[in-house]
Design a protein around this motif. Structure first.
Motif, PDB file in Angstrom:
ATOM      1  N   GLU A 154       6.060  12.744   5.825  1.00  0.00           N
ATOM      2  CA  GLU A 154       5.475  13.609   6.862  1.00  0.00           C
ATOM      3  C   GLU A 154       5.155  12.864   8.146  1.00  0.00           C
ATOM      4  N   SER A 155       4.746  11.587   8.009  1.00  0.00           N
ATOM      5  CA  SER A 155       4.342  10.817   9.189  1.00  0.00           C
ATOM      6  C   SER A 155       4.338   9.334   8.844  1.00  0.00           C
ATOM      7  N   ALA A 156       4.366   8.500   9.875  1.00  0.00           N
ATOM      8  CA  ALA A 156       4.293   7.054   9.674  1.00  0.00           C
ATOM      9  C   ALA A 156       2.947   6.671   9.047  1.00  0.00           C
ATOM     10  N   GLU A 157       1.911   7.401   9.372  1.00  0.00           N
ATOM     11  CA  GLU A 157       0.584   7.094   8.823  1.00  0.00           C
ATOM     12  C   GLU A 157       0.562   7.336   7.313  1.00  0.00           C
ATOM     13  N   ARG A 158       1.094   8.467   6.882  1.00  0.00           N
ATOM     14  CA  ARG A 158       1.161   8.764   5.443  1.00  0.00           C
ATOM     15  C   ARG A 158       1.982   7.706   4.726  1.00  0.00           C
ATOM     16  N   TRP A 159       3.087   7.338   5.324  1.00  0.00           N
ATOM     17  CA  TRP A 159       3.958   6.307   4.727  1.00  0.00           C
ATOM     18  C   TRP A 159       3.183   4.999   4.564  1.00  0.00           C
ATOM     19  N   ALA A 160       2.449   4.597   5.594  1.00  0.00           N
ATOM     20  CA  ALA A 160       1.702   3.339   5.522  1.00  0.00           C
ATOM     21  C   ALA A 160       0.614   3.420   4.446  1.00  0.00           C
ATOM     22  N   GLN A 161      -0.099   4.548   4.411  1.00  0.00           N
ATOM     23  CA  GLN A 161      -1.183   4.702   3.435  1.00  0.00           C
ATOM     24  C   GLN A 161      -0.668   4.688   1.996  1.00  0.00           C
ATOM     25  N   ALA A 162       0.559   5.120   1.799  1.00  0.00           N
ATOM     26  CA  ALA A 162       1.121   5.175   0.444  1.00  0.00           C
ATOM     27  C   ALA A 162       1.350   3.784  -0.144  1.00  0.00           C
ATOM     28  N   HIS A 163       1.427   2.783   0.715  1.00  0.00           N
ATOM     29  CA  HIS A 163       1.664   1.420   0.224  1.00  0.00           C
ATOM     30  C   HIS A 163       0.332   0.771  -0.158  1.00  0.00           C
ATOM     31  N   ASP A 164      -0.236   1.274  -1.222  1.00  0.00           N
ATOM     32  CA  ASP A 164      -1.573   0.887  -1.651  1.00  0.00           C
ATOM     33  C   ASP A 164      -1.510  -0.112  -2.810  1.00  0.00           C
ATOM     34  N   GLU A 165      -2.638  -0.306  -3.452  1.00  0.00           N
ATOM     35  CA  GLU A 165      -2.704  -1.302  -4.518  1.00  0.00           C
ATOM     36  C   GLU A 165      -1.787  -0.954  -5.688  1.00  0.00           C
ATOM     37  N   GLY A 166      -1.719   0.338  -6.031  1.00  0.00           N
ATOM     38  CA  GLY A 166      -0.837   0.750  -7.130  1.00  0.00           C
ATOM     39  C   GLY A 166       0.616   0.428  -6.829  1.00  0.00           C
ATOM     40  N   PHE A 167       1.014   0.653  -5.596  1.00  0.00           N
ATOM     41  CA  PHE A 167       2.379   0.304  -5.177  1.00  0.00           C
ATOM     42  C   PHE A 167       2.606  -1.205  -5.282  1.00  0.00           C
ATOM     43  N   ARG A 168       1.660  -1.976  -4.747  1.00  0.00           N
ATOM     44  CA  ARG A 168       1.830  -3.445  -4.744  1.00  0.00           C
ATOM     45  C   ARG A 168       1.906  -4.006  -6.158  1.00  0.00           C
ATOM     46  N   LYS A 169       1.172  -3.398  -7.079  1.00  0.00           N
ATOM     47  CA  LYS A 169       1.221  -3.849  -8.465  1.00  0.00           C
ATOM     48  C   LYS A 169       2.635  -3.635  -9.033  1.00  0.00           C
ATOM     49  N   LEU A 170       3.214  -2.487  -8.740  1.00  0.00           N
ATOM     50  CA  LEU A 170       4.557  -2.188  -9.271  1.00  0.00           C
ATOM     51  C   LEU A 170       5.619  -3.126  -8.703  1.00  0.00           C
ATOM     52  N   VAL A 171       5.590  -3.341  -7.383  1.00  0.00           N
ATOM     53  CA  VAL A 171       6.646  -4.169  -6.788  1.00  0.00           C
ATOM     54  C   VAL A 171       6.357  -5.664  -6.934  1.00  0.00           C
ATOM     55  N   GLY A 172       5.160  -5.991  -7.414  1.00  0.00           N
ATOM     56  CA  GLY A 172       4.834  -7.390  -7.656  1.00  0.00           C
ATOM     57  C   GLY A 172       5.337  -7.899  -8.998  1.00  0.00           C
ATOM     58  N   GLN A 173       5.924  -7.012  -9.788  1.00  0.00           N
ATOM     59  CA  GLN A 173       6.454  -7.443 -11.091  1.00  0.00           C
ATOM     60  C   GLN A 173       7.589  -8.460 -10.882  1.00  0.00           C
ATOM     61  N   PRO A 174       7.618  -9.541 -11.697  1.00  0.00           N
ATOM     62  CA  PRO A 174       8.617 -10.598 -11.495  1.00  0.00           C
ATOM     63  C   PRO A 174      10.062 -10.097 -11.632  1.00  0.00           C
ATOM     64  N   GLU A 175      10.258  -8.982 -12.336  1.00  0.00           N
ATOM     65  CA  GLU A 175      11.616  -8.435 -12.496  1.00  0.00           C
ATOM     66  C   GLU A 175      12.245  -8.075 -11.156  1.00  0.00           C
ATOM     67  N   TRP A 176      11.438  -7.853 -10.132  1.00  0.00           N
ATOM     68  CA  TRP A 176      11.970  -7.491  -8.816  1.00  0.00           C
ATOM     69  C   TRP A 176      12.610  -8.683  -8.091  1.00  0.00           C
TER      70      TRP A 176
END
Lengths: 108, 108
Positions: B62-84
């Protein structure tokens, strides 16, 4: 009915060359938009010039065959112009393998 | 009404890792699809594994602000997995600067 395809081309350019790029790109886009099987396109520009690609063009075609046929002599003449040499691009012909929701609207 | 944005992420992976990538990617996608402002997505795979990017994800917000807010702690935990770590990606947040015609359908 053949499967639709999505052609995505990612462009890197030196800073300050946006306008020059867009003029050259529009020549090619206008030519391709007249080819059989071209459905539509969206040219994207990065919100932040320092991250990711500067421009990403997404084009929808009726089929991979139409897409291939569109890359004819007229196309090659346009992209063979020396002005293209300072622009780096990575083209990918794609199929959609996973999707959800809606395609976002274009800002007005 | 804020301007919609398009987020495009281009992925390179070693040969033969498609299935592993898609499983990891689906975790992130499911999480992001539940965030406010997510409109929809299309994950593209190259028709030819030897040219361009292997996967390109296009996501509408919907907006750049929503996109930025979506990159929260839950997101960082998922992409922080070593498999990435063996998957290379180039993310770009975009606006549409030129468009024509229709968005192509998805093959059924």
């Amino acid at each position: 009915v053949p499967d639709p395809v999505t052609f995505i081309n990612c462009f890197d350019l030196p800073p300050g060359r946006d306008q020059e790029f867009q003029q050259l790109w529009e020549q090619v886009n206008t030519y391709m938009a007249g080819q059989p099987g071209f459905l539509g396109h969206r040219l994207h520009r990065s919100v932040n010039p320092d991250t990711g690609f500067r421009f990403i063009n997404v084009v929808w075609w009726e089929s991979a065959e139409r897409w291939a046929q569109a890359h004819d002599e007229g196309f090659r003449k346009l992209v063979g112009q020396p002005e293209w040499e300072s622009f780096r691009y990575t083209p990918t012909l794609c199929e959609v393998v996973h999707h959800s929701g809606m395609v976002g609207p274009v800002a007005t």
